[in-house]
Design a protein around this motif. Structure first.
Motif, PDB file in Angstrom:
ATOM      1  N   THR A  12       0.833  -1.207   0.000  1.00 53.81           N
ATOM      2  CA  THR A  12       0.000   0.000   0.000  1.00 53.81           C
ATOM      3  C   THR A  12       0.865   1.253   0.000  1.00 53.81           C
ATOM      4  OG1 THR A  12      -1.821  -1.146   1.098  1.00 53.81           O
ATOM      5  CG2 THR A  12      -1.783   1.270   1.279  1.00 53.81           C
ATOM      6  N   ARG A  15       2.533   1.696  -3.450  1.00 54.10           N
ATOM      7  CA  ARG A  15       1.565   2.160  -4.460  1.00 54.10           C
ATOM      8  C   ARG A  15       1.157   3.621  -4.250  1.00 54.10           C
ATOM      9  NH1 ARG A  15      -2.131  -3.255  -4.354  1.00 54.10           N
ATOM     10  NH2 ARG A  15      -1.056  -4.408  -6.000  1.00 54.10           N
ATOM     11  N   ARG A  25       7.534   0.659  -9.412  1.00 52.93           N
ATOM     12  CA  ARG A  25       8.021   1.039  -8.085  1.00 52.93           C
ATOM     13  C   ARG A  25       8.980  -0.031  -7.578  1.00 52.93           C
ATOM     14  NH1 ARG A  25       3.273   2.945  -9.303  1.00 52.93           N
ATOM     15  NH2 ARG A  25       2.555   4.938  -8.463  1.00 52.93           N
ATOM     16  N   VAL A 109       5.593  -3.478  -9.680  1.00 51.40           N
ATOM     17  CA  VAL A 109       6.340  -3.474  -8.419  1.00 51.40           C
ATOM     18  C   VAL A 109       7.465  -4.499  -8.498  1.00 51.40           C
ATOM     19  CG1 VAL A 109       6.247  -3.805  -5.910  1.00 51.40           C
ATOM     20  CG2 VAL A 109       4.279  -2.804  -7.098  1.00 51.40           C
TER      21      VAL A 109
END
Length: 181
Positions: A12, A15, A25, A109
């Motif tokens: 979380t 993001r 990321r 990610v």
């Protein structure tokens, strides 16, 4: 440490921040050997198919390879930051040499886990830095269970090398999230 709830909070957080690897990321999970980094990375990967995990242990050139991890990470991460694939040389621990190149395609990610996954020269690419630690006795028991008692001397030298590395990089002090097992 609760790997699944910690992983959800880390994902979380990642993001919620701007991309640092092209459109993706980067989450680095660093800390001493045997502290639970791989378990946390596995929990992150289970949360979403958009997560890719790369382990630094595949990049070291043997037991003495920690000081050169930054070179491998640079090759991997700078390519991804430019929007293309990244690459690293995969080390074959049984053969005692590099055994090919791994190409890592961009993902939303990327999780790089392992001792030395965070180096100051690449700090601009890190979305979230996670530090994981555990008591020395717990870490030593896990490392011996994982690698075998035949590697006790190597593990002792590795512990000295990683301590020196962490003092030089300041990874613990730079962490966005610190977890203890």
């Amino acid at each position: 440490m609760d790997s699944s709830s910690d992983a959800a909070a880390i994902l979380t957080l990642a993001r919620s921040r701007p991309p640092t690897l092209g459109g993706g990321r980067l989450v680095c999970i660093d800390g001493p050997s045997g502290s639970g980094k791989t378990s946390l990375a596995t929990a992150l990967a289970r949360l979403s198919p958009e997560v890719r995990v790369v382990h630094t242990e595949a990049m070291y050139d043997g037991w003495d390879g920690l000081p050169r991890i930054g070179e491998q990470l640079t090759t991997l991460l700078r390519g991804l930051a430019a929007g293309g694939p990244g690459r690293y040389r995969r080390y074959d621990w049984h053969a005692g040499r590099y055994a090919g190149e791994v190409v890592v395609a961009p993902k939303p990610v990327l999780v790089v886990e392992g001792v030395g996954s965070w180096v100051p020269a690449l700090a601009d690419l890190v979305t979230v830095l996670v530090w994981v630690e555990a008591p020395p006795a717990v870490r030593a028991a896990r490392a011996l269970e994982r690698d075998g008692v035949g590697f006790a001397d190597r593990l002792a030298q590795w512990a000295r090398d990683e301590t020196e590395h962490f003092v030089g990089t300041g990874a613990r002090e730079q962490a966005d999230v610190a977890l203890s097992a």
